[in-house]
Design a protein around this motif. Structure first.
Motif, mmCIF file in Angstrom:
data_model
loop_
_atom_site.group_PDB
_atom_site.id
_atom_site.type_symbol
_atom_site.label_atom_id
_atom_site.label_comp_id
_atom_site.label_asym_id
_atom_site.label_seq_id
_atom_site.Cartn_x
_atom_site.Cartn_y
_atom_site.Cartn_z
ATOM 1 N N HIS A 1 0.758 -1.088 -0.157
ATOM 2 C CA HIS A 1 -0.107 0.145 -0.119
ATOM 3 C C HIS A 1 0.927 1.299 0.113
ATOM 4 C CE1 HIS A 1 -4.197 -1.630 1.555
ATOM 5 N NE2 HIS A 1 -3.948 -2.235 0.569
ATOM 6 N N GLN B 1 -2.850 2.455 5.070
ATOM 7 C CA GLN B 1 -4.054 1.994 4.571
ATOM 8 C C GLN B 1 -4.557 2.616 3.355
ATOM 9 O OE1 GLN B 1 -7.083 3.056 7.654
ATOM 10 N NE2 GLN B 1 -6.380 1.402 9.091
ATOM 11 N N ASN C 1 -8.548 -3.214 4.007
ATOM 12 C CA ASN C 1 -7.341 -3.204 4.650
ATOM 13 C C ASN C 1 -6.940 -4.184 5.718
ATOM 14 O OD1 ASN C 1 -6.045 -0.505 3.442
ATOM 15 N ND2 ASN C 1 -8.230 0.189 3.960
#
Length: 852
Positions: free
Chosen positions: A695, A773, A781
């Motif tokens: 991420h 996130q 997530n």
């Protein structure tokens, strides 16, 4: 961090007090100085949201004499428009272009790049009554603005005209026969002018200059397509020939205009296939700019909130909407740039509500502007802003480019726009008349935005990025060669024009049955022309139609339709909410009805990824770094309904939409389980560690390449079947790649170092949207492990070469891709994967999730 002490709060639309009174003579409120205005905006918050203030000082201009060849008629026309002498960089670029040398002028916003190409082009038209000029802009709005500027010079016999998709058919024949200054866009050149080159033969034969405006926007797959469209244009000009001055080379002279960018001469050369000289010293005057970095505050925790939940910041969309309402209430003419179409609608609607609560009717001074509106709506919004009927406009980047918005006082930028070049382009929309201006970057709750507002040195005082494009991309090259063959048979000389990989692409087109080889060249075999979309929008646009009335509300591109107008989706148009009843992909139509639900919709999909080939790799002991081709399969399978007020998930509903397949380029790294164990990452925590690192890596890659996180995707897994090791993939969301993964491979050390720092410096304990996130994550997530992501990246950085490019194997030359050219499906060029992945993050073709 600045230390300005806040001043007492001034009247605000949100506290119901009356805004400042307008000047009865002008209808405008006296505008405060940017620094004073910024202090007023900061004063409304309980904690100071500004992390840094950069003062860009004013700069005087340096003029130069008019060139000797500039006719008196043209000088007088510019004088009537207030231009008594060119700036030095304008004169330098104009001299080169008039002498027949290809040139790119890469200077700041509002530096007068228009005059740099207008001067040599119009002087040639006045000197030669048969000469013609072609102007290319990336947007219709910019072409329309340039048409107004050229027409306002009132030069006899130039006859400028716009030729685009909005041009009535009755006017098109007149333009082909009589206009000598045609303004269009690459799409119309590709779809209309080049296929109909016989009708344009007279214009092409006499073409002396081709202007390519805002050329820094031609990046990635779009830029690679445009590069070949320009080569096709050069090919047709050579076919028809043209009379030239004895001192000039054959063929038209290319004059390119760009925002400041890294190595503009090389980029312009790759775009045109020609040697280009760069003019980069900006000698125009510039008003001072006060530039603030603004981080929305953390929301107070609810009484029943679980203590371990990550803190949540106020939405950047809401923060921008409130700032827009505040500035409009102050009488400050403001443009708010928002990343997405839906976001622009939300910001405008929220600002209108806030203003109307304070002063009924004041909300009418704010509107939204975006692509997808009908032509009449766009033109009226532009006129209203120029007249001053509108004080605030929430826009997508459709207004980022050189439309002359004189008189704006402030710019709000909702979320990092993807590149420093875009940041300065957007900030430069204010203060264009030479006055002081305020620019505010409002950070989203996103790893890159958070990193930037706390590392201003990454924004200010650094050169802007080089534009990334790859004309050798086989998914671009093969379809473009098919288009060229449909216009006229290809010859061996043409293959040299189209560059590396052209011979292999033609051979694969022959093998696929698209071309037939004869002694005189390669011929297109089909009756229909190849269907190639320059902008990678995945097919024809989908019309959004109100079911009860049949009224056309707007359009979305084919790739976005799976996410924006799936059945049940909420669709916004000019502040009005609609819910989609049905989506017919075959007919390209989505039927909607008006409804104001208290929920929003978020599409989700699933993917699988396999490695097709490896181009290059670095063996760094327990760490491996790879660059190569991958196959990605995706399908939108469901959507969530979430409460607008709280973000609470109401339910998840299934969808049945077709799968999509993508062959693209990826960068990936592997880490041995033994090294992770030594670093303290337990086997059960590896998935969350890799997921969090993925991420953050996606979020930080735009710091290194001219892309944003919606252009790229990713996947992480504790054991991938093709690598047999813990692996993180990051890939381009375009067929054949767009150059972003290659840039990530070259800058892996710097890229992953910034990723590691962004995670480690975040103040949260367990991970939040500011670090690990992602709003696109199909897994909700979960799992994520912030501490273990830092440990993973520490292992990678300890073993990779410390500096950019050091010890990494050289990349293969463009065109050497280790695989066959995908020539059989020429209609696939521009197909784009998108969405929220259940196994990782991938680019969203729709842009509704960008922003706060």
């Amino acid at each position: 961090m600045t230390h300005d002490s806040p001043r007492p709060a001034r009247p605000s639309p949100r506290d119901g007090r009356q805004p400042s009174a307008a000047d009865p003579g002008t209808g405008r409120v006296p505008v405060a100085a940017p620094a004073d205005l910024l202090r007023r905006l900061r004063a409304r918050a309980s904690t100071d949201p500004v992390t840094h203030v950069e003062r860009v000082p004013a700069r005087p201009g340096t003029t130069a004499p008019w060139p000797r060849w500039a006719p008196e008629e043209l000088r007088a026309a510019f004088a009537r428009r207030g231009v008594t002498a060119p700036w030095r960089h304008q004169a330098e670029a104009a001299e080169l272009a008039y002498a027949g040398r290809h040139v790119v002028v890469a200077t700041g916003t509002a530096s007068g790049k228009s005059l740099a190409y207008q001067l040599p082009a119009l002087a040639t038209l006045l000197a030669d009554p048969r000469a013609t000029v072609l102007y290319l802009a990336p947007t219709k709005a910019l072409a329309a603005d340039q048409l107004r500027a050229v027409a306002a010079l009132e030069l006899e016999d130039v006859r400028p005209a716009c030729y685009d998709g909005d041009t009535p058919r009755a006017e098109r024949e007149w333009i082909r026969r009589h206009s000598r200054f045609v303004l269009t866009n690459p799409d119309m050149l590709h779809h209309g002018m080049l296929p109909g080159h016989a009708q344009w033969s007279g214009f092409l034969r006499r073409l002396t200059h081709v202007v390519v405006d805002e050329c820094h926007t031609y990046r990635g797959v779009f830029g690679s397509h445009v590069a070949h469209v320009l080569r096709r244009l050069r090919r047709q000009c050579a076919k028809y020939g043209r009379p030239t001055r004895p001192d000039l080379p054959a063929g038209p002279t290319f004059v390119l205009a760009s925002a400041t960018s890294g190595d503009p001469a090389t980029t312009a050369g790759r775009l045109t296939g020609l040697p280009v000289t760069a003019v980069t010293e900006d000698t125009s005057p510039r008003g001072g700019v006060t530039f603030a970095l603004w981080e929305p505050p953390l929301l107070p925790a609810a009484e029943d909130q679980v203590v371990d939940l990550a803190p949540v910041r106020r939405s950047a969309l809401r923060e921008t909407a409130d700032l827009l309402a505040d500035t409009v209430a102050e009488g400050v003419r403001t443009l708010a740039f928002v990343r997405s179409r839906k976001g622009a609608e939300v910001v405008a609607a929220s600002a209108r509500r806030g203003l109307d609560e304070a002063v009924p009717g004041l909300g009418e001074r704010v509107a939204a502007y975006r692509a997808g509106y009908l032509r009449e709506e766009r033109r009226e919004l532009e006129r209203a802003l120029l007249r001053g009927d509108l004080l605030g406009l929430a826009s997508t980047n459709a207004l980022e480019l050189g439309v002359d918005l004189v008189g704006l006082d402030a710019v709000l930028i909702c979320g990092w726009p993807g590149t420093r070049a875009s940041l300065w382009q957007q900030a430069g929309r204010a203060g264009r008349s030479g006055g002081e201006a305020l620019a505010v970057l409002v950070a989203r709750d996103d790893p890159l935005d958070t990193y930037l507002v706390h590392h201003p040195e990454a924004l200010f005082g650094r050169p802007v990025e080089a534009t990334v494009l790859d004309p050798a991309n086989p998914y671009v090259l093969a379809p473009q060669l098919a288009c060229a063959a449909a216009e006229a048979p290809l010859t061996p000389a043409d293959l040299e024009l189209f560059g590396e990989g052209a011979k292999e692409a033609v051979e694969s087109l022959v093998e696929a049955g698209a071309l037939r080889q004869r002694p005189t060249g390669w011929y297109w075999r089909h009756r229909e022309r190849p269907q190639v979309d320059l902008r990678g929008s995945d097919g024809a646009p989908v019309c959004v139609v109100e079911a009860s009335t049949g009224r056309l509300l707007g359009t979305v591109d084919g790739g976005s339709s799976h996410f924006l107008v799936h059945p049940g989706a909420v669709y916004l148009h000019q502040g009005v909410s609609y819910v989609v009843d049905s989506l017919d992909l075959a007919d390209g139509c989505a039927l909607v009805h008006a409804e104001e639900p208290d929920w929003s919709t978020h599409a989700r999909d699933v993917i699988s990824l396999s490695v097709a080939s490896v181009r290059s790799y670095a063996d760094a002991g327990p760490v491996g770094l790879f660059l190569g081709e991958v196959d990605v399969t995706s399908q939108v399978v469901s959507y969530q309904r979430r409460r607008i007020a709280s973000g609470e998930v109401i339910d998840t509903r299934p969808l049945d939409l077709p799968t999509r397949e993508l062959r693209t380029v990826a960068v990936w790294f592997t880490v041995s389980p033994e090294s992770l164990a030594l670093a303290g990452v337990q086997p059960a925590d590896i998935p969350g560690a890799l997921h969090a690192a993925e991420h953050a890596a996606i979020g930080l890659l735009p710091l290194m390449a001219t892309c944003d996180r919606w252009d790229i995707g990713g996947l992480s897994t504790a054991v991938h079947p093709d690598t047999e090791a813990p692996t993180v993939f990051v890939y381009d969301g375009h067929p054949g790649g767009a150059g972003f993964a290659e840039r990530a491979y070259r800058t892996a050390g710097a890229w992953l170092r910034a990723t590691r720092d962004a995670i480690a410096e975040c103040g949260c304990d367990t991970g939040c949207p500011s670090c690990v996130q992602s709003p696109k994550c199909g897994n909700g997530n979960n799992p994520l492990s912030k501490p273990d992501a830092i440990r993973v990246l520490d292992v990678v950085l300890a073993n990779l070469p410390p500096a950019e490019g050091t010890s990494l194997p050289a990349l293969p030359q463009q065109g050497d891709r280790g695989g066959a050219v995908p020539a059989g499906d020429v209609s696939a060029a521009g197909d784009r994967a998108s969405g929220d992945r259940a196994t990782g993050d991938v680019p969203a073709a729709g842009d509704v999730r960008a922003g706060g």
